[in-house]
Design a protein around this motif. Structure first.
Motif, PDB file in Angstrom:
ATOM      1  N   GLU A 258       0.818  -1.207   0.000  1.00  0.00           N
ATOM      2  CA  GLU A 258       0.000   0.000   0.000  1.00  0.00           C
ATOM      3  C   GLU A 258       0.859   1.268   0.000  1.00  0.00           C
ATOM      4  O   GLU A 258       0.495   2.264  -0.626  1.00  0.00           O
ATOM      5  CB  GLU A 258      -0.970  -0.025   1.187  1.00  0.00           C
ATOM      6  CG  GLU A 258      -1.965  -1.171   1.055  1.00  0.00           C
ATOM      7  CD  GLU A 258      -3.088  -1.143   2.067  1.00  0.00           C
ATOM      8  OE1 GLU A 258      -4.037  -1.917   1.884  1.00  0.00           O
ATOM      9  OE2 GLU A 258      -3.023  -0.365   3.052  1.00  0.00           O
ATOM     10  N   PHE A 259       1.964   1.211   0.690  1.00  0.00           N
ATOM     11  CA  PHE A 259       2.883   2.353   0.699  1.00  0.00           C
ATOM     12  C   PHE A 259       3.412   2.606  -0.710  1.00  0.00           C
ATOM     13  O   PHE A 259       3.398   3.729  -1.210  1.00  0.00           O
ATOM     14  CB  PHE A 259       4.051   2.081   1.658  1.00  0.00           C
ATOM     15  CG  PHE A 259       5.112   3.149   1.634  1.00  0.00           C
ATOM     16  CD1 PHE A 259       4.912   4.354   2.300  1.00  0.00           C
ATOM     17  CD2 PHE A 259       6.305   2.948   0.945  1.00  0.00           C
ATOM     18  CE1 PHE A 259       5.895   5.340   2.272  1.00  0.00           C
ATOM     19  CE2 PHE A 259       7.289   3.937   0.918  1.00  0.00           C
ATOM     20  CZ  PHE A 259       7.067   5.138   1.582  1.00  0.00           C
ATOM     21  N   ARG A 260       3.844   1.533  -1.378  1.00  0.00           N
ATOM     22  CA  ARG A 260       4.420   1.659  -2.724  1.00  0.00           C
ATOM     23  C   ARG A 260       3.393   2.102  -3.754  1.00  0.00           C
ATOM     24  O   ARG A 260       3.734   2.744  -4.739  1.00  0.00           O
ATOM     25  CB  ARG A 260       5.026   0.319  -3.161  1.00  0.00           C
ATOM     26  CG  ARG A 260       6.273  -0.037  -2.385  1.00  0.00           C
ATOM     27  CD  ARG A 260       6.654  -1.472  -2.640  1.00  0.00           C
ATOM     28  NE  ARG A 260       7.763  -1.876  -1.783  1.00  0.00           N
ATOM     29  CZ  ARG A 260       8.105  -3.143  -1.596  1.00  0.00           C
ATOM     30  NH1 ARG A 260       7.435  -4.113  -2.195  1.00  0.00           N
ATOM     31  NH2 ARG A 260       9.120  -3.435  -0.816  1.00  0.00           N
ATOM     32  N   GLU A 261       2.152   1.747  -3.532  1.00  0.00           N
ATOM     33  CA  GLU A 261       1.098   2.156  -4.473  1.00  0.00           C
ATOM     34  C   GLU A 261       0.589   3.568  -4.191  1.00  0.00           C
ATOM     35  O   GLU A 261      -0.267   4.068  -4.908  1.00  0.00           O
ATOM     36  CB  GLU A 261      -0.081   1.165  -4.395  1.00  0.00           C
ATOM     37  CG  GLU A 261       0.243  -0.173  -5.031  1.00  0.00           C
ATOM     38  CD  GLU A 261      -0.841  -1.215  -4.770  1.00  0.00           C
ATOM     39  OE1 GLU A 261      -1.765  -0.941  -3.965  1.00  0.00           O
ATOM     40  OE2 GLU A 261      -0.744  -2.299  -5.372  1.00  0.00           O
ATOM     41  N   GLY A 262       1.100   4.164  -3.145  1.00  0.00           N
ATOM     42  CA  GLY A 262       0.692   5.525  -2.824  1.00  0.00           C
ATOM     43  C   GLY A 262      -0.619   5.617  -2.062  1.00  0.00           C
ATOM     44  O   GLY A 262      -1.206   6.685  -1.941  1.00  0.00           O
ATOM     45  N   ARG A 263      -1.086   4.483  -1.547  1.00  0.00           N
ATOM     46  CA  ARG A 263      -2.391   4.482  -0.872  1.00  0.00           C
ATOM     47  C   ARG A 263      -2.364   5.161   0.491  1.00  0.00           C
ATOM     48  O   ARG A 263      -3.409   5.534   1.022  1.00  0.00           O
ATOM     49  CB  ARG A 263      -2.905   3.058  -0.701  1.00  0.00           C
ATOM     50  CG  ARG A 263      -3.418   2.486  -1.997  1.00  0.00           C
ATOM     51  CD  ARG A 263      -3.704   1.016  -1.832  1.00  0.00           C
ATOM     52  NE  ARG A 263      -3.880   0.382  -3.127  1.00  0.00           N
ATOM     53  CZ  ARG A 263      -5.069   0.163  -3.678  1.00  0.00           C
ATOM     54  NH1 ARG A 263      -6.163   0.513  -3.053  1.00  0.00           N
ATOM     55  NH2 ARG A 263      -5.144  -0.411  -4.840  1.00  0.00           N
ATOM     56  N   LEU A 264      -1.177   5.306   1.066  1.00  0.00           N
ATOM     57  CA  LEU A 264      -1.093   5.984   2.358  1.00  0.00           C
ATOM     58  C   LEU A 264      -0.866   7.481   2.173  1.00  0.00           C
ATOM     59  O   LEU A 264      -0.982   8.253   3.113  1.00  0.00           O
ATOM     60  CB  LEU A 264       0.050   5.400   3.196  1.00  0.00           C
ATOM     61  CG  LEU A 264      -0.233   4.100   3.953  1.00  0.00           C
ATOM     62  CD1 LEU A 264      -0.143   2.902   3.046  1.00  0.00           C
ATOM     63  CD2 LEU A 264       0.741   3.944   5.100  1.00  0.00           C
ATOM     64  N   GLY A 265      -0.528   7.856   0.961  1.00  0.00           N
ATOM     65  CA  GLY A 265      -0.237   9.256   0.677  1.00  0.00           C
ATOM     66  C   GLY A 265       1.027   9.374  -0.153  1.00  0.00           C
ATOM     67  O   GLY A 265       1.527   8.383  -0.677  1.00  0.00           O
ATOM     68  N   ARG A 266       1.519  10.595  -0.278  1.00  0.00           N
ATOM     69  CA  ARG A 266       2.733  10.840  -1.062  1.00  0.00           C
ATOM     70  C   ARG A 266       3.879  11.177  -0.114  1.00  0.00           C
ATOM     71  O   ARG A 266       3.802  12.132   0.650  1.00  0.00           O
ATOM     72  CB  ARG A 266       2.478  11.991  -2.027  1.00  0.00           C
ATOM     73  CG  ARG A 266       1.336  11.672  -2.983  1.00  0.00           C
ATOM     74  CD  ARG A 266       0.964  12.871  -3.803  1.00  0.00           C
ATOM     75  NE  ARG A 266       2.013  13.211  -4.771  1.00  0.00           N
ATOM     76  CZ  ARG A 266       1.879  14.197  -5.659  1.00  0.00           C
ATOM     77  NH1 ARG A 266       0.802  14.942  -5.676  1.00  0.00           N
ATOM     78  NH2 ARG A 266       2.838  14.432  -6.516  1.00  0.00           N
ATOM     79  N   PHE A 267       4.917  10.353  -0.157  1.00  0.00           N
ATOM     80  CA  PHE A 267       6.013  10.517   0.797  1.00  0.00           C
ATOM     81  C   PHE A 267       7.384  10.548   0.135  1.00  0.00           C
ATOM     82  O   PHE A 267       7.612   9.872  -0.855  1.00  0.00           O
ATOM     83  CB  PHE A 267       6.014   9.362   1.808  1.00  0.00           C
ATOM     84  CG  PHE A 267       4.689   9.152   2.464  1.00  0.00           C
ATOM     85  CD1 PHE A 267       4.187  10.103   3.349  1.00  0.00           C
ATOM     86  CD2 PHE A 267       3.943   8.027   2.190  1.00  0.00           C
ATOM     87  CE1 PHE A 267       2.950   9.912   3.959  1.00  0.00           C
ATOM     88  CE2 PHE A 267       2.706   7.830   2.794  1.00  0.00           C
ATOM     89  CZ  PHE A 267       2.209   8.776   3.680  1.00  0.00           C
ATOM     90  N   THR A 268       8.264  11.337   0.733  1.00  0.00           N
ATOM     91  CA  THR A 268       9.650  11.377   0.293  1.00  0.00           C
ATOM     92  C   THR A 268      10.522  11.019   1.485  1.00  0.00           C
ATOM     93  O   THR A 268      10.440  11.666   2.533  1.00  0.00           O
ATOM     94  CB  THR A 268      10.000  12.784  -0.240  1.00  0.00           C
ATOM     95  OG1 THR A 268       9.117  13.078  -1.325  1.00  0.00           O
ATOM     96  CG2 THR A 268      11.440  12.847  -0.721  1.00  0.00           C
ATOM     97  N   LEU A 269      11.287   9.948   1.325  1.00  0.00           N
ATOM     98  CA  LEU A 269      12.100   9.458   2.441  1.00  0.00           C
ATOM     99  C   LEU A 269      13.426  10.204   2.583  1.00  0.00           C
ATOM    100  O   LEU A 269      13.951  10.330   3.685  1.00  0.00           O
ATOM    101  CB  LEU A 269      12.354   7.956   2.278  1.00  0.00           C
ATOM    102  CG  LEU A 269      11.115   7.068   2.435  1.00  0.00           C
ATOM    103  CD1 LEU A 269      11.230   5.820   1.578  1.00  0.00           C
ATOM    104  CD2 LEU A 269      10.900   6.683   3.874  1.00  0.00           C
TER     105      LEU A 269
END
Ligand SMILES: Nc1nc2c(ncn2[C@@H]2O[C@H](COP(=O)(O)OP(=O)(O)O)[C@@H](O)[C@H]2O)c(=O)[nH]1
Ligand SMILES: [Mg+2]
Length: 274
Positions: A258-269
């Motif tokens: 879900e993180f990789r599909e962007g389902r949690l939002g847009r993030f930059t590590l």
């Protein structure tokens, strides 16, 4: 690895501009450390791909960072094609700027500038080439031992793109970098501990974007312990095995997907030091 590197080096001789594809979520971690030495004085366009999955604010900061470093950087989404329209223009400008005596002029009509796409595996090189080419023609011949010259694709804006991207390797010896590569899906799952990566990712999200996990997994309190967090998520999602044991492995798989599909939002590590 040495072979891929040699191939990149050889093909670089044929081009005027290098298009370095980075993952907008991890512009530093997805960068090959040798790129400078490999490409030498060759003009380089930095492409921040998968910008649809990255934090827009931080993407803006990264563009600024690269411009301070002296590079043109453009944020794109190779799935939708967003941002790709500007790429040929940047390549043309860089080709003219980087023109050396032994090369024919680009301002005139001698020939189109040639460029080559390079980047680590999974960063989106093939999709970028196909999307820019506007057709599904950029078949990549990955089989080693086949010696044939690279094919050129004339794309919009009159630039020639090598159909074979150069594969570079990320720096896996750095644990933090390896984690970021794993979390974003640049490294295949077999080579790392899924639960450890998902747990570390949860810890990172708890620190920077707690509301995203609270909302996605309907959790009010976020356990500080990563394993407890995966258990809480597993409980919410019903990942329970016989005997009432929560399947944290399944939680880890789901959370990463879900993180990789962007389902949690847009993030930059990765954050730039500005
Ligand atoms: N969301 C999103 N996914 C992308 C983007 N570019 C590539 N991908 C996905 O990333 C994966 C790897 O892409 P691919 O072109 O095969 O990478 P390569 O190994 O560098 O050639 C594929 O699943 C693509 O669909 C992008 O801009 N946004
Ligand atoms: Mg590819």
């Amino acid at each position: 690895m040495a072979k891929a590197r040699r191939l990149v080096k050889e093909n670089l001789k044929l081009v005027d501009v290098v298009i370095e594809i980075l993952d907008a979520r991890i512009p530093a971690s997805s960068r090959n450390q040798e790129i400078g030495g490999l490409t030498g004085q060759k003009p380089r366009l930095v492409v921040l791909n998968k910008s649809d999955l990255a934090d827009p604010l931080l993407t803006g900061q990264w563009e600024k960072y690269f411009s301070i470093e002296g590079y043109h950087a453009v944020a794109v989404n190779s799935l939708s094609g967003r941002g790709l329209k500007g790429v040929p223009g940047h390549v043309r400008r860089l080709a003219v700027e980087g023109k050396v005596e032994s090369r024919p002029s680009f301002g005139g009509r001698s020939r189109s500038p040639r460029c080559m796409v390079v980047g680590i595996p999974n960063v989106g090189k093939s999709l970028f080439i196909n999307k820019l080419a506007g057709r599904r023609a950029a078949r990549v011949e990955d089989r080693p031992g086949i010696t044939r010259g690279p094919q050129w694709i004339r794309v919009a804006g009159n630039i020639d793109l090598m159909d074979m991207p150069g594969i570079l390797w990320p720096k896996l010896d750095d644990q933090e970098v390896a984690f970021r590569l794993a979390a974003t899906g640049a490294i295949r799952e077999e080579v790392f501990d899924l639960i450890a990566v998902a747990g570390k990712l949860m810890k990172w999200l708890t620190e920077y974007y707690p509301a995203a996990i609270q909302k996605r997994y309907k959790l009010e309190d976020l356990p500080a312990d990563p394993l407890e967090m995966l258990e809480a998520i597993g409980m919410k999602r019903g990942f329970v095995r016989s005997g009432g044991v929560i399947d944290t492995f399944q939680s880890a798989q789901v959370v990463l997907k879900e993180f990789r599909e962007g389902r949690l939002g847009r993030f930059t590590l990765d954050r730039p030091e500005l």
